[in-house]
Design a protein around this motif. Structure first.
Motif, PDB file in Angstrom:
ATOM      1  N   VAL A   1       0.869  -1.182   0.000  1.00  0.00           N
ATOM      2  CA  VAL A   1       0.000   0.000   0.000  1.00  0.00           C
ATOM      3  C   VAL A   1       0.903   1.229   0.000  1.00  0.00           C
ATOM      4  O   VAL A   1       1.660   1.454   0.945  1.00  0.00           O
ATOM      5  N   HIS A   2       0.832   2.024  -1.058  1.00  0.00           N
ATOM      6  CA  HIS A   2       1.656   3.222  -1.166  1.00  0.00           C
ATOM      7  C   HIS A   2       1.029   4.373  -0.387  1.00  0.00           C
ATOM      8  O   HIS A   2      -0.173   4.361  -0.085  1.00  0.00           O
ATOM      9  N   PRO A   3       1.824   5.387  -0.064  1.00  0.00           N
ATOM     10  CA  PRO A   3       1.285   6.517   0.712  1.00  0.00           C
ATOM     11  C   PRO A   3       0.104   7.212   0.045  1.00  0.00           C
ATOM     12  O   PRO A   3      -0.746   7.782   0.735  1.00  0.00           O
ATOM     13  N   ASP A   4       0.018   7.172  -1.286  1.00  0.00           N
ATOM     14  CA  ASP A   4      -1.103   7.824  -1.971  1.00  0.00           C
ATOM     15  C   ASP A   4      -2.353   6.951  -2.007  1.00  0.00           C
ATOM     16  O   ASP A   4      -3.367   7.335  -2.598  1.00  0.00           O
ATOM     17  N   GLY A   5      -2.299   5.764  -1.381  1.00  0.00           N
ATOM     18  CA  GLY A   5      -3.467   4.889  -1.311  1.00  0.00           C
ATOM     19  C   GLY A   5      -3.526   3.829  -2.384  1.00  0.00           C
ATOM     20  O   GLY A   5      -4.390   2.951  -2.324  1.00  0.00           O
ATOM     21  N   THR A   6      -2.642   3.882  -3.374  1.00  0.00           N
ATOM     22  CA  THR A   6      -2.647   2.840  -4.396  1.00  0.00           C
ATOM     23  C   THR A   6      -2.139   1.536  -3.802  1.00  0.00           C
ATOM     24  O   THR A   6      -1.250   1.526  -2.931  1.00  0.00           O
ATOM     25  N   VAL A   7      -2.703   0.429  -4.262  1.00  0.00           N
ATOM     26  CA  VAL A   7      -2.382  -0.890  -3.734  1.00  0.00           C
ATOM     27  C   VAL A   7      -2.028  -1.810  -4.887  1.00  0.00           C
ATOM     28  O   VAL A   7      -2.708  -1.810  -5.923  1.00  0.00           O
ATOM     29  N   HIS A   8      -0.981  -2.588  -4.726  1.00  0.00           N
ATOM     30  CA  HIS A   8      -0.663  -3.573  -5.750  1.00  0.00           C
ATOM     31  C   HIS A   8      -0.083  -4.830  -5.101  1.00  0.00           C
ATOM     32  O   HIS A   8       0.479  -4.784  -4.001  1.00  0.00           O
ATOM     33  N   ILE A   9      -0.278  -5.946  -5.794  1.00  0.00           N
ATOM     34  CA  ILE A   9       0.273  -7.229  -5.360  1.00  0.00           C
ATOM     35  C   ILE A   9       1.558  -7.468  -6.137  1.00  0.00           C
ATOM     36  O   ILE A   9       1.576  -7.373  -7.375  1.00  0.00           O
ATOM     37  N   VAL A  10       2.629  -7.760  -5.433  1.00  0.00           N
ATOM     38  CA  VAL A  10       3.909  -7.971  -6.093  1.00  0.00           C
ATOM     39  C   VAL A  10       3.820  -9.209  -6.978  1.00  0.00           C
ATOM     40  O   VAL A  10       3.393 -10.286  -6.531  1.00  0.00           O
ATOM     41  N   ASP A  11       4.194  -9.050  -8.230  1.00  0.00           N
ATOM     42  CA  ASP A  11       4.089 -10.139  -9.208  1.00  0.00           C
ATOM     43  C   ASP A  11       5.436 -10.850  -9.323  1.00  0.00           C
ATOM     44  O   ASP A  11       6.300 -10.470 -10.117  1.00  0.00           O
ATOM     45  N   VAL A  12       5.644 -11.874  -8.507  1.00  0.00           N
ATOM     46  CA  VAL A  12       6.871 -12.670  -8.549  1.00  0.00           C
ATOM     47  C   VAL A  12       6.487 -14.136  -8.469  1.00  0.00           C
ATOM     48  O   VAL A  12       5.418 -14.495  -7.979  1.00  0.00           O
ATOM     49  N   SER A  13       7.382 -14.967  -8.944  1.00  0.00           N
ATOM     50  CA  SER A  13       7.169 -16.419  -8.878  1.00  0.00           C
ATOM     51  C   SER A  13       7.930 -16.964  -7.678  1.00  0.00           C
ATOM     52  O   SER A  13       9.164 -16.861  -7.621  1.00  0.00           O
TER      53      SER A  13
END
Length: 742
Positions: A484-496
């Motif tokens: 969760v970034h400070p600006d509120g954006t959220v992402h799931i790390v895409d790694v294997s």
């Protein structure tokens, strides 16, 4: 009377059969009803036999149905007695001189001494099941003790017989010689109570079942289960009492509680119909009586396995009298609920032990560190055991770096919890050696492999460096982190991820993640995001959506107020768990959640310089220390810090190779780091009185709170930490800890 008198002529040749254990056996010739209702009836009759046997301390019990047309008693169900032994009483005619027949003929309780069925019994107690139109059947218990059942045991048998009548189709039950047991709706409630008690798990479950099915029919509004342990009275469950009364009665000496001592010592119930009668019986209890709003009581012994566990107090807010039928039925219920309570208390004890084990294996407190605040949750699968193989951890490293760990030993239970404890200990030990994530996984993989071919674990191990603003991590069969970034954006790390530990072959991949200041890392085990209705990818997507909504609605980051920061993280944990696991008791896998708020080190709190590879380096290091500690308002640390950097830099010049670099880091402590290009390990040795050197690292250890070494791709770093008594130059508090919910 002998077994030869009770059955066919060839019975005398038959060897006595041992008493069976386990579930009751339903007789083949008993009544059969089609569909679920018939199965429920048979289960209820079986439970009647179990309760009758246990409460009377018998060897076994039998239930016969009366066939008026044939004038015979047909065996319906048997518990605790071998089939061959029970065969002698499978079909009894009205003229036989055995306990079941004589009880039906006389319409009342009947006792016959002797081992009638050759199972080692001292006698048989039989009570008829009397319906509105006559006898319906008979309940018989083969007793282990030679004494004839007493008043309480007889009352229990009669009461059980009264409400068992309806299960054999005889209408409302009638107590032998006592009239109606209760109204029809009360009889139905007793049957439902028995079924509910059979499913009760905890002591509170037992109390709630009793309250639901018993209090209202009797007009009662208070209930308390108390047991005697270690000479004290313990309240194990209660309903309908004010807090001040419960506070006064909990854990009082047994010698003070007159009603409990009275009932437990005599095993006889006491029925108190008014406050005046209560004070007359128990004058020493006036103080407790004044705290209770009750005006009448039924004090019932809780019987289980032939002993008294404690007392059940059914209370009323108004004076009332107790009829014979009510007294008998309440007495029976005390015996009935005693069995369920004994089983529930065993569960309570094991449950408490499991919780204590899990609390001992998981961190009781998550550290609140300069670079991170965190909150976590552990939710065990189902409700049978509160232990499993999921774990999380937050480990402080040097230079304000933090190791973030979450893992999952495959499986659920004590064995997996023990394995988890070993892995968590190993991770903390390896982390203290400042290993990189991939190297740590190599050692951890060997450990899991040595535990057996069927042992596997998934794990995420990450190291957050607040100076670089970077998270370096490795994954072994584990869900990736959610950022969760400070600006509120959220992402799931895409790694294997690599395969799980125990199934992987080194090397392990290392991944890097740049984190802006004031970011959130959400780490979880698959039990949180995977279920029978969703796969891991769907669960992670749902987790991302939940965290995104929460981040949009709440300001989580307040560097000036870490207490508030932790509370918000705790709230976020609750939000995530309630959304993904609305009913944790129904899950089939443990779930772990760790949410970490990361803070990067301000540029003004870091100072670094290169030093020459000659003896002048120590003097330059001292000057650099004086300059920056004066600027930071840490003048009082200058003398000790000068000695530290002189010793560390001097060791590099004498024993290692360059390049040499000095770094100072200010946070809740002062960190001094000296970098060089050698992999030589510094060791403290014991110097003798005549040695001219060898005391340098002893001096380092004496002047610093902590010190150590970590190894890099191109050399090593020797570091020391000194406490700043008032936090930093601004006077913020030093290192403290915040509780985390387990």
């Amino acid at each position: 009377m002998t077994a030869d008198d009770a059955g066919p002529d060839d019975r005398a040749e038959e060897q006595p059969q041992p008493v069976t254990s386990g579930c009751p056996v339903t007789w083949e010739e008993g009544p059969r009803r089609e569909g679920p209702r018939g199965a429920e009836t048979m289960e209820m009759l079986d439970l009647v036999l179990q309760q009758a046997t246990t409460c009377l301390g018998g060897l076994g019990a039998l239930l016969h149905r009366w066939d008026p047309n044939a004038g015979r008693l047909r065996l319906v169900s048997v518990s605790g007695i071998g089939s061959a032994s029970a065969e002698a009483w499978a079909d009894l005619h009205a003229e036989q001189d055995v306990a079941p027949v004589r009880a039906v003929r006389g319409g009342d309780f009947f006792w016959v001494a002797g081992d009638s069925l050759g199972v080692g019994a001292a006698g048989t107690a039989a009570v008829p099941l009397l319906g509105v139109e006559g006898p319906v059947g008979v309940l018989s218990v083969l007793m282990a003790g030679a004494a004839e059942p007493g008043e309480v045991q007889r009352s229990f048998l009669c009461a059980v017989a009264g409400w068992a009548v309806g299960r054999l189709g005889g209408g409302p039950g009638i107590l032998p010689g006592a009239g109606l047991v209760a109204e029809a709706d009360r009889s139905v409630g007793m049957g439902e109570l028995t079924a509910t008690l059979a499913e009760a798990v905890t002591s509170q479950d037992v109390a709630e079942a009793f309250a639901k099915h018993v209090l209202a029919p009797f007009g009662a509004d208070g209930l308390m289960f108390t047991v005697l342990e270690g000479g004290r009275v313990h309240v194990v469950a209660d309903i309908g009492y004010p807090p001040e009364f419960l506070q006064a009665v909990r854990d009082i000496p047994a010698s003070v509680s007159a009603p409990v001592l009275d009932v437990v010592s005599t095993r006889v119930p006491r029925f108190v119909e008014s406050s005046a009668e209560f004070l007359r019986r128990y004058p020493t209890m006036r103080g407790l009586w004044e705290l209770s709003p009750k005006e009448a009581w039924a004090f019932l012994p809780l019987m289980a396995s032939g002993r008294v566990l404690g007392m059940c107090a059914v209370s009323f807010s108004h004076p009332r009298s107790f009829g014979d039928g009510e007294r008998t039925l309440l007495t029976a219920l005390g015996g009935l609920v005693g069995q369920a309570l004994e089983r529930a208390r065993l569960y309570d004890v094991e449950h408490a032990r499991a919780q204590e084990l899990q609390r001992g294996l998981l961190p009781r407190m998550l550290p609140r560190l300069p670079a991170t605040s965190a909150a976590a949750r552990y939710l065990p699968a189902g409700r049978d055991e509160d232990v499993g193989g999921d774990w999380y951890d937050l480990i402080p490293l040097s230079a304000d770096r933090v190791a973030l760990v979450i893992g999952d030993v495959m499986g659920h239970g004590i064995t997996e919890a023990a394995t988890m404890g070993r892995l968590r200990t190993a991770v903390r030990t390896l982390a203290d050696l400042e290993m990189s994530p991939d190297e740590l996984f190599i050692h951890l993989n060997d450990l899991v492999s040595d535990l057996g071919e069927d042992c596997y674990a998934t794990c995420l191990y990450a190291v957050f460096d607040p100076v670089a603003g970077r998270c370096t991590y490795s994954l072994a069969g584990h869900p990736p982190p959610v950022v969760v970034h400070p600006d509120g954006t959220v992402h799931i790390v895409d790694v294997s991820p690599d395969p799980p530990l125990g199934a992987a072959e080194p090397p392990f991949d290392t991944h890097q993640l740049d984190l802006p200041d004031e970011s959130l890392l959400v780490l979880c085990t698959d039990g949180l995001v995977e279920s029978a209705t969703r796969d891991v990818d769907q669960g992670l997507a749902q987790l991302r959506h939940i965290v995104s909504q929460a981040a949009a609605n709440t300001a989580y980051f307040d560097p000036a107020d870490q207490d508030s920061d932790v509370r918000r993280l705790e709230d976020l944990c609750d939000t995530v768990v309630s959304a993904l696991l609305p009913d944790p008791g129904q899950t089939n896998d443990d779930a772990g959640l760790l949410i970490v708020h990361t803070r990067c080190t301000a540029a003004g709190d870091v100072a670094s310089c290169s030093l020459p590879e000659d003896p002048q380096a120590a003097g330059q290091a001292r000057a650099y220390v004086r300059e920056h500690l004066d600027a930071w308002g840490l003048e009082y640390l200058v003398p000790a810090t000068e000695l530290l950097v002189s010793e560390l830099v001097g060791n590099v010049v004498r024993h290692a190779t360059g390049p040499i670099r000095l770094r100072l880091l200010r946070s809740h402590s002062l960190t001094c780091e000296v970098y060089d290009g050698s992999l030589t390990t510094p060791r403290i040795r014991r110097a003798t009185f005549t040695d001219e050197d060898g005391r340098g690292l002893q001096l380092v250890a004496a002047l610093s709170q902590r010190w150590g070494a970590r190894y890099l791709d191109d050399g090593k770093c020797i570091w020391t930490e000194q406490d700043i008594p008032h936090g930093d130059a601004s006077g913020e508090p030093g290192l403290v800890h915040a509780a985390s919910t387990v």
